[in-house]
Design an enzyme around this catalytic site. Structure first.
Site, mmCIF file in Angstrom:
data_model
loop_
_atom_site.group_PDB
_atom_site.id
_atom_site.type_symbol
_atom_site.label_atom_id
_atom_site.label_comp_id
_atom_site.label_asym_id
_atom_site.label_seq_id
_atom_site.Cartn_x
_atom_site.Cartn_y
_atom_site.Cartn_z
ATOM 1 C CB ILE A 33 -2.490 -5.458 -7.102
ATOM 2 C CG1 ILE A 33 -1.184 -4.687 -7.392
ATOM 3 C CG2 ILE A 33 -2.394 -6.159 -5.760
ATOM 4 C CD1 ILE A 33 -0.945 -3.515 -6.444
ATOM 5 N NE ARG A 80 -11.724 -7.145 -19.393
ATOM 6 C CZ ARG A 80 -11.567 -6.096 -20.207
ATOM 7 N NH1 ARG A 80 -10.561 -5.267 -20.032
ATOM 8 N NH2 ARG A 80 -12.400 -5.890 -21.198
ATOM 9 C CE LYS A 138 -6.316 1.079 -13.810
ATOM 10 N NZ LYS A 138 -7.261 1.986 -14.497
ATOM 11 C CB SER A 139 -10.730 -3.969 -14.086
ATOM 12 O OG SER A 139 -11.749 -3.797 -15.065
ATOM 13 C CG ASP A 196 -2.424 -1.963 -3.535
ATOM 14 O OD1 ASP A 196 -1.447 -2.299 -2.854
ATOM 15 O OD2 ASP A 196 -2.448 -0.926 -4.238
ATOM 16 C CG LEU A 241 -2.933 -6.624 -16.926
ATOM 17 C CD1 LEU A 241 -4.429 -6.392 -17.084
ATOM 18 C CD2 LEU A 241 -2.575 -8.058 -17.320
ATOM 19 C CE LYS A 299 0.472 0.909 -2.981
ATOM 20 N NZ LYS A 299 -0.955 1.019 -3.325
ATOM 21 C CG HIS A 322 2.903 5.451 -3.093
ATOM 22 N ND1 HIS A 322 1.586 5.845 -3.144
ATOM 23 C CD2 HIS A 322 3.091 4.717 -4.210
ATOM 24 C CE1 HIS A 322 1.010 5.381 -4.233
ATOM 25 N NE2 HIS A 322 1.906 4.703 -4.907
ATOM 26 C CE1 TYR A 324 -2.339 4.748 -6.074
ATOM 27 C CE2 TYR A 324 -3.632 2.898 -5.292
ATOM 28 C CZ TYR A 324 -2.469 3.393 -5.823
ATOM 29 O OH TYR A 324 -1.437 2.540 -6.115
ATOM 30 C CG ASN A 362 -8.350 -8.851 -14.509
ATOM 31 O OD1 ASN A 362 -8.171 -9.223 -15.672
ATOM 32 N ND2 ASN A 362 -8.436 -7.573 -14.180
#
Length: 274
Positions: A228, A236, A230-231, A46, A190, A76, A108, A51, A240
């Protein structure tokens, strides 16, 4: 590698229930991290025009060795390209990605004060019909926005990606999406870290020998949404997705359900943000 469950969207296509989110992933780091995610078993990636990393994400996909048909890619449309510019903005995203199509394209934010999201949606329907997008959806839309969209075009979004985490559980929004046959997808699943310190989450994590993040992600899976995380940490990233070897009990799900807070929102309000 665990088999990733999928959810069936209202257009008949399937979406993996967990994906790798690319928010705040730097352009130069994206190819390697997307590659790490695909190697770990993620098949949903994603990203978004806003971004600033679409080129890096596309390179990561192309260099991964994973067949394109096995990857579900979302990007998006940003707010300032709604309306007449929507189709051009999509073509720019596709060029940056260096791919022939995207699996899911989202508006978005609704930006209701601009009154352009219906026009934008019509442009996306045309791109869908042209085969450059496999599915279309929205992000951060309220049920009121969805009602306008469907009422004006007759086409229901396949996905609504919204802020959703244990402190902001969005039960009404999830129920409204479900009533329309829309898959709910959770961003910031999270809670940007605050929930990881919650004593209830910590206690449940200890009982299962899992991390707090794994418990929260498992909760998302069990309430039936797409998630979704993210890291930028390869370990990690693997952690996840390692959430399919345990199950939260009804009691544990109920305890997490009680963590919901009226003031739990951490992102912008879709009614006013643009």
């Amino acid at each position: 590698m665990a088999s990733i469950p999928t959810l069936t969207m209202n257009d008949g296509r399937s979406i993996p229930q967990i994906g790798y989110g690319c928010w705040q992933i730097p352009e130069d780091k994206a190819p390697g991290l997307v590659g790490d995610a695909l190697k770990a078993g993620y098949r949903l990636i994603d990203t978004a025009a806003a971004y600033g990393n679409e080129a890096g994400v596309g390179k990561g996909i192309r260099d991964s060795g994973v067949p394109r048909a096995e990857i579900f890619l979302t990007t998006k449309l940003w707010n300032d390209r709604q309306g007449p510019d929507a189709a051009k903005a999509f073509e720019e995203s596709l060029a940056k990605l260096g791919l022939d199509y995207v699996d899911l394209y989202l508006i978005h934010w609704p930006c209701p004060q601009r009154r352009l999201f219906v026009e934008t949606w019509k442009a996306m329907i045309a791109l869908l019909d042209a085969g450059k997008i496999k599915s279309i959806g929205v992000s951060n839309f309220t049920d009121e926005h969805l009602a306008t969209l469907v009422g004006e075009t007759g086409v229901t979004p396949a996905v609504n990606q919204i802020e959703l985490h244990p402190y902001f559980q969005r039960q009404d929004a999830r129920a409204a999406d479900k009533a329309r046959g829309i898959v709910t997808e959770a961003w910031s699943p999270l809670g940007r870290g605050e929930e990881l310190k919650d004593p209830v989450i910590a206690e449940i994590a200890k009982a299962h020998g899992k991390s707090p993040a794994q418990v929260i992600l498992r909760w998302h899976i069990q309430i039936g949404v797409v998630v979704i995380p993210k890291s930028a940490n390869p370990q990690r990233i693997v952690e996840n997705i390692s959430i399919f070897d345990f199950t939260l009990s009804p009691e544990e799900m109920a305890r997490i359900g009680m963590l919901d807070k009226p003031s739990g929102r951490i992102g912008p309000d879709p009614a006013t943000f643009c």
